[in-house]
Write an enzyme that holds these catalytic residues in place. Sequence first.
Site, PDB file in Angstrom:
ATOM      1  N   ASP A   1      27.627  44.714  35.499  1.00 26.67           N
ATOM      2  CA  ASP A   1      28.565  44.933  36.686  1.00 26.67           C
ATOM      3  C   ASP A   1      28.397  46.575  37.622  1.00 26.67           C
ATOM      4  O   ASP A   1      28.327  45.658  38.904  1.00 26.67           O
ATOM      5  CB  ASP A   1      30.100  45.172  36.399  1.00 26.67           C
TER       6      ASP A   1
ATOM      7  N   ILE B   1      32.056  42.020  40.639  1.00 27.68           N
ATOM      8  CA  ILE B   1      31.326  41.517  40.896  1.00 27.68           C
ATOM      9  C   ILE B   1      31.255  40.426  39.734  1.00 27.68           C
ATOM     10  O   ILE B   1      31.340  39.194  39.200  1.00 27.68           O
ATOM     11  CB  ILE B   1      29.709  41.992  40.206  1.00 27.68           C
ATOM     12  N   ASP B   2      31.879  41.029  38.355  1.00 26.12           N
ATOM     13  CA  ASP B   2      32.423  40.806  36.793  1.00 26.12           C
ATOM     14  C   ASP B   2      33.043  39.251  37.260  1.00 26.12           C
ATOM     15  O   ASP B   2      33.087  38.604  37.107  1.00 26.12           O
ATOM     16  CB  ASP B   2      32.260  41.428  35.536  1.00 26.12           C
ATOM     17  N   VAL B   3      33.836  39.916  38.174  1.00 25.90           N
ATOM     18  CA  VAL B   3      35.475  39.103  38.077  1.00 25.90           C
ATOM     19  C   VAL B   3      35.601  37.531  39.150  1.00 25.90           C
ATOM     20  O   VAL B   3      35.208  36.513  38.867  1.00 25.90           O
ATOM     21  CB  VAL B   3      36.670  39.862  38.460  1.00 25.90           C
TER      22      VAL B   3
ATOM     23  N   GLY C   1      32.811  34.918  37.576  1.00 25.28           N
ATOM     24  CA  GLY C   1      33.706  34.531  36.436  1.00 25.28           C
ATOM     25  C   GLY C   1      34.313  33.511  37.549  1.00 25.28           C
ATOM     26  O   GLY C   1      34.736  32.079  37.305  1.00 25.28           O
TER      27      GLY C   1
END
Length: 419
Positions: free
Chosen positions: A153, A185-187, A190
């Site tokens: 991220d 960015i990860d969230v 997802g």
Amino acid sequence: MMSNSTAKGALAGIKVLDLSRVLAGPWATQMLADLGADVIKVERPVAGDDTRHWGPPFLKDDAGNDTREASYFTACNRNKRSITVDMAHPEGQALLRQMAAEADVVVENFKVGGLAQYGLDYDSLKTLNPKLIYCSITGFGQDGPYAERAGYDLMVQAMCGLMSITGHADEQPGGGPLKVGVAVIDVFTGLYASNAILAAINARDNARTGTGEGQYIDMALLDVGMAVLANQAAGYLATGQAPGRAGNIHPSLAPYQDFKTSDGNVLLAIGNDGQFTRFCAAVHQPEWAQDARFATNTARVQNRTALLALMVPLMQTRSTQEWIALLEDKAVPCGPINTVAQAFADPQVHHRGIAQSLPRQAGDGIGHVATVANPMRLSATPVTYRSAPPTLGQHTHEVLREMGVSEARISALYADQVI
């Protein structure tokens, strides 16, 4: 609308084999689990998901003592069942292939090609299950010059330009690029991944247009990072000029930023000319709204320095709560800049049931696990809260028995450290 643990969600009957770890993949599968899917989270024996150890902070047991289970893991793993399988072992691979043959969805975030050696890649599994929807999440996608690189991220926040537009300008105190305070960015990856999976389920199962076939989904953190630049990316593409950092000032709206008050700070978010006119009336400065420099949003953005010269001293004449009380009934967006603790104490947050407590009966001394409610409010098939984030391997025996594995074989698998 919240749902009790016995209600069926919109994705009831959907089976998900979750081979992902850390945040982006687990965030996607938690979304599916919240909507009712049966998500089986596959973890490494003994070690488990990396985030189980990403602490402090750690969960506390019922006596108030720190455990060795990091709270990070609980952010994205509720409503799942955890099994431990050594996928490097041939028998472990056979178990996972058997599960994939019965699954609707597989989600993984290994390096490109990393699962092929185990026979757990899409090409291998689709021969067993043509209806399978297989979602791979990587840093840079399945092709291109960076495909083999690991992606994180923070790295992608830097590479996609997000850090270049976050923080104060270089010439200001504390200036310089900053990451966002959450692994956004990860969230976002997802969220995009779960949307793609739902689209693929519809493409497969739609009564009128469905093909009956699954498909492969290639999700990349860098792609998502570029996409969520939103208006900043659109502005660059329209003008060729790269945006910079401007702290809390909005590049296209004014006044739309934080201001110092007599006792702290307040956020003023005026998004149109009507709101600005009402603000001017409330502060007994109606002539500002008639001033050609400030009459329209475009003019206010162009004359931001002159506008702030008037507003900054004015905003310091009242306290934060006095400003909120003055403006909240005049349809002028205004609010406090809360800490996380203050946000959870907010009466609206309380009313909406944002903080949830899920019981966990795993014999580990942790009776309940706190979690943040899913914000999706479906009236007919609401989000369900069926179980707390699981302990490592909590459901291994249960899931294997559902697969028809005999007690003798389960005992042998434990003895051979396959599970």
